[in-house]
Design a protein around this motif. Structure first.
Motif, PDB file in Angstrom:
ATOM      1  N   GLN A   1       0.837  -1.204   0.000  1.00 34.07           N
ATOM      2  CA  GLN A   1       0.000   0.000   0.000  1.00 34.07           C
ATOM      3  C   GLN A   1       0.871   1.253   0.000  1.00 34.07           C
ATOM      4  OE1 GLN A   1      -3.473  -0.190   2.442  1.00 34.07           O
ATOM      5  NE2 GLN A   1      -3.695   2.037   2.551  1.00 34.07           N
ATOM      6  N   ALA A   2       1.931   1.235   0.786  1.00 35.94           N
ATOM      7  CA  ALA A   2       2.845   2.385   0.841  1.00 35.94           C
ATOM      8  C   ALA A   2       3.525   2.606  -0.514  1.00 35.94           C
ATOM      9  CB  ALA A   2       3.888   2.177   1.936  1.00 35.94           C
ATOM     10  N   GLN A   3       3.892   1.518  -1.178  1.00 35.36           N
ATOM     11  CA  GLN A   3       4.536   1.644  -2.487  1.00 35.36           C
ATOM     12  C   GLN A   3       3.578   2.222  -3.528  1.00 35.36           C
ATOM     13  OE1 GLN A   3       5.925  -2.393  -3.017  1.00 35.36           O
ATOM     14  NE2 GLN A   3       7.948  -1.910  -2.159  1.00 35.36           N
ATOM     15  N   LEU A   4       2.322   1.796  -3.504  1.00 36.62           N
ATOM     16  CA  LEU A   4       1.336   2.353  -4.430  1.00 36.62           C
ATOM     17  C   LEU A   4       1.125   3.830  -4.130  1.00 36.62           C
ATOM     18  CD1 LEU A   4      -0.732   2.145  -6.689  1.00 36.62           C
ATOM     19  CD2 LEU A   4      -2.391   1.276  -4.990  1.00 36.62           C
ATOM     20  N   LEU A   5       1.037   4.169  -2.866  1.00 32.79           N
ATOM     21  CA  LEU A   5       0.872   5.567  -2.476  1.00 32.79           C
ATOM     22  C   LEU A   5       2.063   6.407  -2.945  1.00 32.79           C
ATOM     23  CD1 LEU A   5      -0.761   7.726  -1.016  1.00 32.79           C
ATOM     24  CD2 LEU A   5       0.308   6.972   1.130  1.00 32.79           C
ATOM     25  N   GLU A   6       3.260   5.891  -2.802  1.00 32.52           N
ATOM     26  CA  GLU A   6       4.459   6.606  -3.273  1.00 32.52           C
ATOM     27  C   GLU A   6       4.411   6.842  -4.779  1.00 32.52           C
ATOM     28  OE1 GLU A   6       8.072   4.607  -2.092  1.00 32.52           O
ATOM     29  OE2 GLU A   6       7.457   4.573   0.011  1.00 32.52           O
ATOM     30  N   ARG A   7       3.973   5.833  -5.535  1.00 33.61           N
ATOM     31  CA  ARG A   7       3.860   5.984  -6.995  1.00 33.61           C
ATOM     32  C   ARG A   7       2.830   7.056  -7.354  1.00 33.61           C
ATOM     33  NH1 ARG A   7       2.142   0.517  -8.330  1.00 33.61           N
ATOM     34  NH2 ARG A   7       1.616   1.340 -10.368  1.00 33.61           N
ATOM     35  N   ILE A   8       1.722   7.052  -6.626  1.00 29.69           N
ATOM     36  CA  ILE A   8       0.679   8.053  -6.882  1.00 29.69           C
ATOM     37  C   ILE A   8       1.214   9.449  -6.603  1.00 29.69           C
ATOM     38  CG2 ILE A   8      -1.542   8.944  -6.060  1.00 29.69           C
ATOM     39  CD1 ILE A   8      -2.359   5.962  -5.677  1.00 29.69           C
ATOM     40  N   ILE A   9       1.883   9.628  -5.487  1.00 27.46           N
ATOM     41  CA  ILE A   9       2.433  10.939  -5.122  1.00 27.46           C
ATOM     42  C   ILE A   9       3.457  11.394  -6.163  1.00 27.46           C
ATOM     43  CG2 ILE A   9       3.855  12.151  -3.417  1.00 27.46           C
ATOM     44  CD1 ILE A   9       2.369  10.434  -1.258  1.00 27.46           C
ATOM     45  N   ARG A  10       4.306  10.473  -6.612  1.00 27.89           N
ATOM     46  CA  ARG A  10       5.293  10.818  -7.642  1.00 27.89           C
ATOM     47  C   ARG A  10       4.602  11.268  -8.931  1.00 27.89           C
ATOM     48  NH1 ARG A  10       7.355   6.117  -8.912  1.00 27.89           N
ATOM     49  NH2 ARG A  10       6.339   6.062 -10.911  1.00 27.89           N
TER      50      ARG A  10
END
Length: 113
Positions: A47-56
């Motif tokens: 979930q954190a990795q998906l969130l990081e991709r979204i923020i990027r």
């Protein structure tokens, strides 16, 4: 019937500007969901990795919007940039759908008070 073709700048304003706004809308919705809920079908790391991709990608889209506005709609975006954003939006839609299905199933299991 007019045979006059839109200029490249008009076409960019008509197509690209709303597309970038759509990306921002869907990324923001997905970001809010991922920041406020823990998805049972994701590990915390996933979930954190998906969130990081979204923020990027949000930052990339925001930069593109600023460039587009700074050039008065004259700057386009390479389609190589758009494809990953489209793919991420589709992934976000799938996550949201899975979240709704999971939530609906758990709501049906819980007895009403």
């Amino acid at each position: 019937m007019s045979t006059e073709q839109p200029t490249e700048k008009e076409l960019l304003k008509t197509v690209l500007e709303p597309l970038l706004e759509d990306f921002q809308y869907w990324f923001e919705r997905s970001r809010n969901l991922l920041e406020s809920e823990q998805m049972s079908f994701f590990s915390h790391q996933e979930q954190a990795q998906l969130l990081e991709r979204i923020i990027r990608c949000q930052k990339e889209v925001q930069t593109s919007q600023m460039l587009f506005k700074a050039t008065d709609g004259s700057a386009g975006i390479d389609s190589k940039m758009l494809l990953p954003w489209h793919q991420l939006v589709a992934e976000c839609w799938n996550v949201a759908q899975k979240w709704r299905e999971t939530k609906n199933q758990s709501d049906r299991i819980l007895p009403e008070s």
